[in-house]
Design an enzyme around this catalytic site. Structure first.
Site, PDB file in Angstrom:
ATOM      1  N   ASN A 147       0.817  -1.222   0.000  1.00  0.00           N
ATOM      2  CA  ASN A 147       0.000   0.000   0.000  1.00  0.00           C
ATOM      3  C   ASN A 147       0.849   1.270   0.000  1.00  0.00           C
ATOM      4  O   ASN A 147       0.365   2.341   0.351  1.00  0.00           O
ATOM      5  CB  ASN A 147      -1.005  -0.012   1.163  1.00  0.00           C
ATOM      6  CG  ASN A 147      -0.332  -0.242   2.511  1.00  0.00           C
ATOM      7  OD1 ASN A 147       0.882  -0.114   2.633  1.00  0.00           O
ATOM      8  ND2 ASN A 147      -1.120  -0.560   3.522  1.00  0.00           N
ATOM      9  N   ARG A 285       3.469   7.353  11.274  1.00  0.00           N
ATOM     10  CA  ARG A 285       2.942   6.865  12.552  1.00  0.00           C
ATOM     11  C   ARG A 285       2.787   8.054  13.487  1.00  0.00           C
ATOM     12  O   ARG A 285       3.655   8.941  13.537  1.00  0.00           O
ATOM     13  CB  ARG A 285       3.893   5.825  13.189  1.00  0.00           C
ATOM     14  CG  ARG A 285       3.834   4.453  12.547  1.00  0.00           C
ATOM     15  CD  ARG A 285       2.465   3.778  12.698  1.00  0.00           C
ATOM     16  NE  ARG A 285       2.392   2.474  12.030  1.00  0.00           N
ATOM     17  CZ  ARG A 285       1.877   2.269  10.818  1.00  0.00           C
ATOM     18  NH1 ARG A 285       1.382   3.274  10.120  1.00  0.00           N
ATOM     19  NH2 ARG A 285       1.837   1.050  10.305  1.00  0.00           N
ATOM     20  N   GLN A 314      -5.017   3.599  18.453  1.00  0.00           N
ATOM     21  CA  GLN A 314      -6.034   3.407  17.429  1.00  0.00           C
ATOM     22  C   GLN A 314      -6.984   2.297  17.851  1.00  0.00           C
ATOM     23  O   GLN A 314      -6.496   1.221  18.173  1.00  0.00           O
ATOM     24  CB  GLN A 314      -5.389   3.084  16.077  1.00  0.00           C
ATOM     25  CG  GLN A 314      -4.621   4.278  15.546  1.00  0.00           C
ATOM     26  CD  GLN A 314      -4.146   4.131  14.107  1.00  0.00           C
ATOM     27  OE1 GLN A 314      -3.722   5.073  13.504  1.00  0.00           O
ATOM     28  NE2 GLN A 314      -4.205   2.942  13.558  1.00  0.00           N
ATOM     29  N   HIS A 333      -7.426   6.119  10.115  1.00  0.00           N
ATOM     30  CA  HIS A 333      -6.291   5.466   9.442  1.00  0.00           C
ATOM     31  C   HIS A 333      -6.770   4.694   8.207  1.00  0.00           C
ATOM     32  O   HIS A 333      -7.095   3.511   8.278  1.00  0.00           O
ATOM     33  CB  HIS A 333      -5.614   4.509  10.438  1.00  0.00           C
ATOM     34  CG  HIS A 333      -4.259   4.052  10.004  1.00  0.00           C
ATOM     35  ND1 HIS A 333      -3.366   3.451  10.844  1.00  0.00           N
ATOM     36  CD2 HIS A 333      -3.626   4.124   8.812  1.00  0.00           C
ATOM     37  CE1 HIS A 333      -2.268   3.155  10.202  1.00  0.00           C
ATOM     38  NE2 HIS A 333      -2.395   3.549   8.947  1.00  0.00           N
TER      39      HIS A 333
END
Ligand code: NDP
Length: 386
Positions: A147, A285, A314, A333
């Site tokens: 990704n 991050r 998260q 995210h």
């Protein structure tokens, strides 16, 4: 027979989709640089379908159960009573995505004596305590490159969105208004600005390549320098450190992994070295930036905007200051979990499992920790304290 414990994000609130906005995905067989996209022996899912949520199961159930393995899928991952904690003690394999990470802390790794493999369906294995994985001989693998371009596209979108003041202007339309002055009082052109990336790996370089046609001046810092030909082609200025680079930049994008060298990098000191009115985009991050220092920098005007999709923890709590700080363009995210990316990292996860279950080596580029040490991509991009 192996027990595979897979932690995925929840299905859509209105149910698992039965139809999709588009009918197909472009065929991509190689990444920039030549690495092949995942090559599993077979696939049991339709590329373009939602695979990253609980009902999507990363398309793994048929393959695993046909071979006699057990697959447990849950989104319930926090706290002692969670399904994840209950299922972990006899799990051989844990799979999770950075978007909804199953934090494999030293305590959890110690509580999982059978655990041999932790797979990140995506990129970025900082939710696994790599020191503990090294100590306990747990192999850590991720689907390198799956990704990277997805994230690079998100960075470009967020850069333009902040600089041009897109989100507040869209809000004016949603609110039924037409006050152009409100929209443009913070709107600029990207053309001519200085844009720098902290790290020029797969994502960072893809961002540089995508931004070059906007006639910007490009900067980067990294632990290793890019080939001279690439520097020349893109007109890159190299800086020894982020501290050296940021005073020159109107836009800074962070594309380094989270590890001891980068944790807390963007605190008051580094933010104080940035130009007044600079924009910071962090899709790497959250912990690379100091949560409260970012909030302060937006309120003082040091930063004109902050955007990204990474938070800590998260899911982010409802009172996380990044939800309400001024001039932000945060998303949950999502950048690396487009349907396009899901098709690749689900295929890569299956490829890793096929190799591991058959006792074959996992592709070197997918390895982060193996045999009690950093390995493959991990040895190049990460650090551990032991
Ligand atoms: P790569 O491994 O290709 O690139 C990481 C780069 O960071 C490498 O060039 C590495 O340097 C460099 N680096 C490491 N430490 C430092 C440091 N202290 N200072 C400067 N540069 C450093 O990874 P990707 O580009 O594919 O991904 C980068 C990160 O992006 C991931 O680790 C992940 O955290 C995040 N990510 C986020 C996603 C999202 O959905 N938001 C999805 C995918 C990734 P070198 O190798 O030269 O030593």
């Amino acid at each position: 027979m192996a027990k595979v414990l897979c932690v995925l994000y929840d299905d859509p609130t209105d149910g698992y989709p039965t139809t999709y906005a588009r009918d197909d995905l472009p065929a991509i067989n190689r990444y920039p640089g030549g690495q092949s996209t995942p090559t599993p022996e077979a696939l049991d899912f339709t590329p373009g379908h939602l695979l990253g949520s609980v009902s999507g199961e990363l398309g793994l159930r048929g393959f695993l159960e046909k071979a006699g393995h057990t697959l447990v899928v849950t989104s319930d991952k926090e706290g002692a009573g969670s399904v994840f904690d209950r299922e972990l003690p006899d799990a051989d394999v844990v799979i999770s995505q950075p978007f909804w990470p199953a934090y494999l802390t030293p305590e959890r790794i110690a509580a999982a004596p059978n655990l041999k493999l932790a797979v990140t369906a995506g990129i970025g294995s900082d939710h696994v305590d790599l020191d503990a994985a090294v100590a306990h001989g747990v192999t850590v693998a991720e689907v390198t490159y799956s990704n990277s371009v997805s994230v690079a596209e998100h960075v470009v979108m967020m850069t333009l969105s902040l600089v041009r003041n897109y989100l507040p202007s869209h809000q004016v339309v949603l609110d039924g208004g037409w006050n152009i002055a409100d929209c443009v009082a913070r709107s600029y052109d990207l053309e001519g600005m200085h844009v720098g990336t902290v790290a020029a790996g797969r994502i960072g370089l893809a961002v540089l390549r995508r931004l070059a046609p906007f006639d910007v001046r490009l900067h980067y810092t990294d632990r290793h320098r890019l080939p001279e030909a690439v520097e020349r082609e893109l007109g890159l200025t190299f800086h020894e450190s982020a501290a050296d680079m940021v005073p020159h930049c109107d836009v800074v994008t962070v594309n380094a992994p989270l590890h001891p060298e980068t944790e807390g990098l963007f605190g008051d000191e580094l933010l104080g070295r940035m130009k007044r009115g600079a924009y910071l985009i962090n899709t790497a991050r959250a912990k690379i930036a100091d949560r409260d220092a970012v909030d302060r920098a937006l309120r003082s005007g040091r930063l004109a905007g902050y955007a990204g999709d990474v938070w800590y923890p998260q899911p982010a709590p409802a009172d996380h200051p990044w939800r309400t700080m001024p001039h932000h363009g945060m998303t949950p995210h999502i950048s690396g979990s487009s349907l396009s990316a899901q098709a690749r990292y689900a295929a890569g996860t299956r490829e890793i499992l096929e190799s591991w279950l058959a006792g074959r080596p996992i592709r070197d580029e997918y390895l982060i920790v193996d045999g009690g040490a950093l390995a493959g991509t991990g040895a190049h991009s990460y650090s551990v304290t032991r």
